[in-house]
Structures are given as C-alpha cells and as structure tokens.
Design a protein around this motif. Structure first.
Motif, PDB file in Angstrom:
ATOM      1  N   GLU A  88      34.383  -4.173 -44.332  1.00  0.00           N
ATOM      2  CA  GLU A  88      34.394  -4.742 -42.987  1.00  0.00           C
ATOM      3  C   GLU A  88      33.192  -4.244 -42.190  1.00  0.00           C
ATOM      4  N   ALA A  89      32.850  -2.979 -42.375  1.00  0.00           N
ATOM      5  CA  ALA A  89      31.688  -2.421 -41.688  1.00  0.00           C
ATOM      6  C   ALA A  89      30.418  -3.151 -42.103  1.00  0.00           C
ATOM      7  N   ALA A  90      30.305  -3.463 -43.391  1.00  0.00           N
ATOM      8  CA  ALA A  90      29.126  -4.181 -43.872  1.00  0.00           C
ATOM      9  C   ALA A  90      29.057  -5.580 -43.272  1.00  0.00           C
ATOM     10  N   ARG A  91      30.208  -6.247 -43.162  1.00  0.00           N
ATOM     11  CA  ARG A  91      30.232  -7.591 -42.581  1.00  0.00           C
ATOM     12  C   ARG A  91      29.808  -7.557 -41.117  1.00  0.00           C
ATOM     13  N   LEU A  92      30.374  -6.617 -40.365  1.00  0.00           N
ATOM     14  CA  LEU A  92      30.038  -6.515 -38.950  1.00  0.00           C
ATOM     15  C   LEU A  92      28.577  -6.107 -38.756  1.00  0.00           C
ATOM     16  N   ALA A  93      28.096  -5.241 -39.631  1.00  0.00           N
ATOM     17  CA  ALA A  93      26.694  -4.831 -39.546  1.00  0.00           C
ATOM     18  C   ALA A  93      25.771  -6.023 -39.768  1.00  0.00           C
ATOM     19  N   GLY A  94      26.149  -6.898 -40.696  1.00  0.00           N
ATOM     20  CA  GLY A  94      25.347  -8.094 -40.927  1.00  0.00           C
ATOM     21  C   GLY A  94      25.296  -8.989 -39.702  1.00  0.00           C
ATOM     22  N   GLU A  95      26.439  -9.136 -39.027  1.00  0.00           N
ATOM     23  CA  GLU A  95      26.467  -9.956 -37.816  1.00  0.00           C
ATOM     24  C   GLU A  95      25.645  -9.306 -36.703  1.00  0.00           C
ATOM     25  N   ALA A  96      25.796  -7.996 -36.551  1.00  0.00           N
ATOM     26  CA  ALA A  96      25.050  -7.283 -35.510  1.00  0.00           C
ATOM     27  C   ALA A  96      23.554  -7.347 -35.781  1.00  0.00           C
ATOM     28  N   PHE A  97      23.185  -7.214 -37.055  1.00  0.00           N
ATOM     29  CA  PHE A  97      21.762  -7.304 -37.378  1.00  0.00           C
ATOM     30  C   PHE A  97      21.226  -8.697 -37.056  1.00  0.00           C
ATOM     31  N   GLY A  98      22.036  -9.722 -37.278  1.00  0.00           N
ATOM     32  CA  GLY A  98      21.605 -11.072 -36.939  1.00  0.00           C
ATOM     33  C   GLY A  98      21.272 -11.208 -35.460  1.00  0.00           C
ATOM     34  N   ILE A  99      22.080 -10.575 -34.612  1.00  0.00           N
ATOM     35  CA  ILE A  99      21.806 -10.587 -33.172  1.00  0.00           C
ATOM     36  C   ILE A  99      20.475  -9.889 -32.893  1.00  0.00           C
ATOM     37  N   PHE A 100      20.296  -8.725 -33.511  1.00  0.00           N
ATOM     38  CA  PHE A 100      19.036  -7.994 -33.347  1.00  0.00           C
ATOM     39  C   PHE A 100      17.852  -8.832 -33.814  1.00  0.00           C
ATOM     40  N   HIS A 101      17.974  -9.426 -34.991  1.00  0.00           N
ATOM     41  CA  HIS A 101      16.821 -10.095 -35.588  1.00  0.00           C
ATOM     42  C   HIS A 101      16.444 -11.361 -34.827  1.00  0.00           C
ATOM     43  N   ASP A 102      17.435 -12.049 -34.278  1.00  0.00           N
ATOM     44  CA  ASP A 102      17.115 -13.205 -33.438  1.00  0.00           C
ATOM     45  C   ASP A 102      16.216 -12.775 -32.277  1.00  0.00           C
ATOM     46  N   ALA A 103      16.611 -11.684 -31.613  1.00  0.00           N
ATOM     47  CA  ALA A 103      15.829 -11.208 -30.472  1.00  0.00           C
ATOM     48  C   ALA A 103      14.508 -10.603 -30.916  1.00  0.00           C
ATOM     49  N   ARG A 104      14.495 -10.012 -32.100  1.00  0.00           N
ATOM     50  CA  ARG A 104      13.274  -9.396 -32.608  1.00  0.00           C
ATOM     51  C   ARG A 104      12.167 -10.434 -32.821  1.00  0.00           C
ATOM     52  N   ASN A 105      12.556 -11.685 -33.017  1.00  0.00           N
ATOM     53  CA  ASN A 105      11.582 -12.744 -33.241  1.00  0.00           C
ATOM     54  C   ASN A 105      11.250 -13.536 -31.979  1.00  0.00           C
ATOM     55  N   GLU A 106      11.716 -13.066 -30.839  1.00  0.00           N
ATOM     56  CA  GLU A 106      11.355 -13.674 -29.558  1.00  0.00           C
ATOM     57  C   GLU A 106      10.152 -12.914 -29.005  1.00  0.00           C
ATOM     58  N   VAL A 107       8.982 -13.272 -29.484  1.00  0.00           N
ATOM     59  CA  VAL A 107       7.771 -12.522 -29.156  1.00  0.00           C
ATOM     60  C   VAL A 107       6.952 -13.265 -28.109  1.00  0.00           C
ATOM     61  N   VAL A 108       6.096 -12.517 -27.436  1.00  0.00           N
ATOM     62  CA  VAL A 108       5.133 -13.085 -26.488  1.00  0.00           C
ATOM     63  C   VAL A 108       3.745 -12.772 -27.038  1.00  0.00           C
ATOM     64  N   PHE A 109       3.009 -13.792 -27.392  1.00  0.00           N
ATOM     65  CA  PHE A 109       1.719 -13.602 -28.040  1.00  0.00           C
ATOM     66  C   PHE A 109       0.694 -12.986 -27.095  1.00  0.00           C
ATOM     67  N   PHE A 110      -0.206 -12.216 -27.681  1.00  0.00           N
ATOM     68  CA  PHE A 110      -1.378 -11.798 -26.930  1.00  0.00           C
ATOM     69  C   PHE A 110      -2.181 -13.041 -26.536  1.00  0.00           C
ATOM     70  N   PRO A 111      -2.872 -13.003 -25.399  1.00  0.00           N
ATOM     71  CA  PRO A 111      -3.699 -14.149 -25.013  1.00  0.00           C
ATOM     72  C   PRO A 111      -4.687 -14.525 -26.115  1.00  0.00           C
TER      73      PRO A 111
END
Length: 235
Positions: A88-111
């Motif tokens: 169960e911990a592994a399943r929840l960790a996978g879901e939590a990581f998905g939340i992290f990774h979605d936000a991790r890919n919301e980047v603002v490019f250098f000009p």
C-alpha cells in the motif's frame, strides 16, 4: 573543429531555472499527502524525508543515477513509517510522486530558450542530456529534440561518458562534430571536453567558475548569445 552536426543541451538551470520548480513541486506533493493522509504527513516532514533519502543513498549509492526511484522509494518509506503495509505504501508513493512530477514539469523558460532551440533545430541535430527527470513531452518541447538521454535511461549520469556516447550513437556524429551546452562546470563543461565534445558554459544564474578548474573560454550569460557563438564555433 569540423563542421558541427550535433548540439546537446543540459536541461535544469540551462533552459529553465529549477530550484523554485522543485520547491513548488515538493510543496504540492506535501499538501496532497496532508489533505488525504494526515497521519502520514506527520511522519513525512521535509526533514524526515531528507533523512530517508540520505539513508537510501547510503544503502544504495546507485540511486544518485535514478532520482525518480530515489524520490518514490523515499515516499514509500515515509508511508511505511506511518504504518502502511509495504504494498500500500508503494501504491501511495506512486500517486504522490505523480503529483510531484506533474509540478516538476511546470517550468518557466529562460528568456530566449524556445527561440534559440527552434533556430538551432533548423540546422543541427539537437539532443537533451540530463541527470534529472524532466519530461520533454510534458513540458512541450520534445519535437525540438532528436533524442533525450538521462541518467535513468543510460544508467549513469554526467560526468561519466555513458550519456555522451549515447548522444553520438543516437545522432550518428563524431565527438569532434558535437557541442554541449550546460550550466555545471564539471558535469557539463568539464565532462563534455573530457569526452571530446566542444562545450559552452551556460552561466545564466551568474555563478562563479570554480577556482580549481581551468578557465573555459566559451560562456554565455543569456541564451540569446548562443546564436552568434554557435555561428562562430561552426565557422
């Protein structure tokens, strides 16, 4: 240098600043856990998760080449510390990581990042070489790159040779036809030169060049400068 065929880019702190991205992603992950599993959140403070990650690295140093597995397994241990069974911990960790990774890919490019990539992609093969776990498809620039190699996909990160050799194989280029652009003096610039590439130090965050490394002549402070520098190096 023979005519350039291949230009490879580091990603984090080269095409976008990453520290705030990671802080925001970690905060979103913590809030997600706190809202749904408050008892687990009490066991997964910033300090506690950092200690878990340090322990995992001591147990298995190879985690340094797979940041996804390191973060996901640290989350799983945090859930287990809160009393969840390992599966169960592994399943929840996978879901939590998905939340992290979605936000991790919301980047603002250098000009200038998108403009220079589009410009260079018209004349050169572009590749991405990163020790991190950014997802070019989610970010929306995968169409500009012929390939994307990471420490996770090749098994070892920069400054080791693996990623640079994978880039040459993917592009059909020789090292003396390749140029690498990155922010890290050792993992990007020093490694590229060691493995036969040309190199450009992308010092977009105004860092000091390490005193114990030889001075490097090719450096930029904005990505706009890269257009003229590549023209000069390819002359």
């Amino acid at each position: 240098m023979p005519r350039l065929k291949l230009i490879t880019f580091d990603l984090d702190n080269t095409l976008w600043p990453v520290d705030e991205v990671i802080r925001r992603a970690e905060q979103r992950c913590r809030l997600w856990i706190a809202e749904r599993y408050p008892e687990a959140a009490e066991c997964m403070t910033v300090e506690a998760v950092r200690e878990i990650r340090d322990q995992l690295l001591r147990e298995k140093p190879g985690y340094v080449h797979n940041l996804t597995a390191l973060r996901r397994d640290a989350l799983a241990r945090g859930f287990m510390a809160a009393g969840y069974h390992s599966s169960e911990a592994a399943r929840l960790a996978g879901e939590a990581f998905g939340i992290f990774h979605d936000a991790r890919n919301e980047v603002v490019f250098f000009p200038g990042a998108l403009d220079i990539l589009a410009h260079l992609a018209d004349s050169y093969t572009l590749g991405a070489l990163t020790n991190g776990n950014a997802d070019l498809r989610r970010i929306g620039i995968d169409d500009l790159f012929a390939f994307h190699h990471s420490a996770e996909t090749v098994g070892r990160g920069k400054p080791e040779a693996d990623m640079f050799l994978a880039a040459l194989k993917s592009s059909g280029s020789r090292a003396d036809q390749a140029l690498h652009v990155g922010d890290h003096p050792l993992e990007d610039v020093g490694a590229a030169i060691q493995h036969g590439f040309g190199a450009v130090w992308a010092n977009l965050l105004d860092q000091r060049w390490p005193a114990d490394l030889p001075e490097h002549p090719h450096r930029i402070h904005t990505l706009h400068e890269l257009r003229d520098l590549v023209t000069l190096l390819d002359a």
